[in-house]
Design an enzyme around this catalytic site. Structure first.
Site, PDB file in Angstrom:
ATOM      1  CD  GLU A 101      71.200  55.961  51.622  1.00 18.70           C
ATOM      2  OE1 GLU A 101      71.601  56.743  52.491  1.00 18.70           O
ATOM      3  OE2 GLU A 101      71.534  56.051  50.427  1.00 18.70           O
TER       4      GLU A 101
ATOM      5  CG  HIS B 123      84.236  50.054  54.612  1.00 20.86           C
ATOM      6  ND1 HIS B 123      83.111  50.448  53.910  1.00 20.86           N
ATOM      7  CD2 HIS B 123      83.882  50.089  55.912  1.00 20.86           C
ATOM      8  CE1 HIS B 123      82.133  50.710  54.763  1.00 20.86           C
ATOM      9  NE2 HIS B 123      82.587  50.510  55.989  1.00 20.86           N
ATOM     10  CG  ASN B 124      86.272  49.052  59.197  1.00 19.62           C
ATOM     11  OD1 ASN B 124      86.772  49.941  58.521  1.00 19.62           O
ATOM     12  ND2 ASN B 124      85.387  49.304  60.142  1.00 19.62           N
TER      13      ASN B 124
ATOM     14  CG  HIS C 296      84.949  54.051  54.604  1.00 16.54           C
ATOM     15  ND1 HIS C 296      85.437  55.305  54.900  1.00 16.54           N
ATOM     16  CD2 HIS C 296      84.188  53.685  55.678  1.00 16.54           C
ATOM     17  CE1 HIS C 296      84.985  55.678  56.088  1.00 16.54           C
ATOM     18  NE2 HIS C 296      84.227  54.721  56.582  1.00 16.54           N
TER      19      HIS C 296
ATOM     20  CG  ASP D 148      81.384  47.375  62.359  1.00 18.33           C
ATOM     21  OD1 ASP D 148      81.243  46.140  62.336  1.00 18.33           O
ATOM     22  OD2 ASP D 148      80.522  48.156  61.935  1.00 18.33           O
TER      23      ASP D 148
ATOM     24  CE  LYS E 259      71.941  56.781  59.472  1.00 18.92           C
ATOM     25  NZ  LYS E 259      73.262  56.670  58.792  1.00 18.92           N
TER      26      LYS E 259
ATOM     27  N   GLY F 196      83.165  60.507  54.837  1.00 21.72           N
ATOM     28  CA  GLY F 196      83.995  60.832  55.999  1.00 21.72           C
ATOM     29  C   GLY F 196      83.391  61.966  56.819  1.00 21.72           C
TER      30      GLY F 196
ATOM     31  CB  SER G 130      76.127  56.357  47.224  1.00 23.37           C
ATOM     32  OG  SER G 130      75.698  56.691  48.528  1.00 23.37           O
TER      33      SER G 130
END
Length: 400
Positions: free
Chosen positions: A158, A262-263, A318, A74, A399, A321, A301
């Site tokens: 969210e 973050h990837n 990120h 991703d 979601k 986890g 968050s």
């Protein structure tokens, strides 16, 4: 930083901010520590857990090479958050929040394999094709329909409230199917090239592409395209999110926006040399840089400020986890305990688990808060990497 591990087989040490590294992730970290193109050390963030080839929540530095699986499938997955001037009391009613979610569901396609019916226009497609031609199956009809869609898995939309009492909007999503195809194409090329050069690796899933080779150049070009696509994907969804909130709260003011990956991999200066930094499930945390570290769908968050710690290659976690695999969560958690963890938060019902395995036929509880590490413990473990700026708690969750 919790510990430094340096086994006899390691070329470079492993440095970890993770309190307990699961055996599978530790084995993967050891494979990275023995890798021929990696430099200085392997950095494990506090949200570290086992991934494909490389742990999620890991950062490595390569000399003159790129490792597709150390970026992941991703590509460009990341976060966007917007601060508003709306007092949280304005969205106090549960039914009011549910109405906003229902409107968002109508406007933003969400879920694996769900896309817009019509192709979406974006100059990025034409720019890529004009510069490169149709070099691979990228910028195709699927990519055009997927632009501005959420996807599935751990991706979310969210409504949150800050400890100061104001509404924030947050989205987690990436490059959809495009990034997956980029990774898979160049991972295969890397494996073939390494076999040709008779490179020995602790794990063949860590096959690499030298930047001097055409394949390495091409991967970097297409990774950057996937990053642009992912950022535009989040931007479009956030634009719809902002419009939707304004429909329900006309006096809404939007104060600031943060949109981060973050990837990804990037060439940066560290320890006096230019290195290709791979962040897989890790966020850049250069000095003064604003980042986002989300918790699970039922926990806090954080908006954070980077401290530029060189030992983490100026990176941080990120998210929270995973502490449980998807199958383990679906097999062991109960609906009652998961519902209790979501008390007071507007969200949808738990859906059937659609993938194969021993969890098939059960409800999908893989994204429940209990499946993730405690976000406050994760933040506490990296206070030498970041400074928390804003704490946010969820009011409503959509979601994929």
């Amino acid at each position: 930083m919790k510990w430094i591990k340096n086994e006899e087989s390691y070329r470079i040490p492993v440095k970890s901010w993770c309190a307990e590294v699961e055996p599978g992730a530790l084995k993967q970290a050891g494979n990275l520590a023995a890798h021929p193109v990696l430099a200085h050390h392997v950095a494990l963030m506090p949200d570290c857990h086992q991934g494909y080839g490389m742990p999620i929540g890991g950062v490595v530095a390569a000399r003159d090479a790129v490792i597709p699986s150390a970026v992941g499938v991703d590509i460009g997955c990341g976060m966007v958050a917007v601060e508003t001037g709306v007092p949280a009391e304005r969205l106090a009613g549960m039914s009011f929040r549910r109405s906003i979610l229902d409107r968002l569901k109508e406007r933003i396609p969400a879920g694996e394999g769900v896309s817009h019916r019509e192709k979406q226009e974006w100059e990025g497609f034409e720019s890529y094709l004009d510069n490169n031609g149709q070099v691979a199956d990228f910028a195709n009809a699927l990519d055009r329909r997927n632009l501005g869609t959420l996807g599935g898995g751990n991706h979310f939309i969210e409504i949150q409230k800050s400890d100061a009492g104001f509404i924030w909007l947050m989205i987690h999503s990436g490059s959809r199917n495009l990034g997956k195809r980029v990774e898979e194409l160049y991972h295969r090329k890397a494996q073939r090239l390494n076999a040709l050069y008779r490179v020995t690796l602790a794990d063949p899933d860590l096959a690499f592409l030298p930047i001097r080779e055409q394949e390495g150049h091409d991967y970097f070009r297409d990774m950057l395209f996937a990053l642009r696509y992912a950022q535009e994907n989040r931007r479009r969804m956030m634009a719809v999110f902002k419009e939707t909130l304004t429909e329900f709260v006309p006096e809404t003011e939007f104060l600031r926006e943060v949109n981060i990956h973050h990837n990804y991999a990037a060439f940066e200066e560290h320890f006096g040399e230019t290195l290709c930094i791979h962040r897989k499930g890790a966020t850049s945390a250069k000095s003064g840089e604003i980042g986002i570290i989300p918790g699970s769908m039922g926990t806090a968050s954080y908006i954070v400020r980077g401290l530029g710690n060189p030992e983490s290659f100026m990176s941080c976690s990120h998210g929270a986890g995973r502490r449980m695999s998807r199958i383990a969560a679906c097999s062991t958690l109960t609906v009652e305990e998961c519902d209790a963890a979501m008390a007071g938060i507007a969200c949808g019902r738990w859906q059937p688990y659609r993938k194969h395995g021993k969890a098939k036929g059960r409800l999908d509880l893989s994204e429940a808060p209990q499946a993730y590490k405690a976000i406050d413990e994760v933040i506490e473990s990296e206070l030498d990497l970041i400074e928390p700026q804003v704490r946010l708690t969820p009011l409503a969750v959509l979601k994929g």
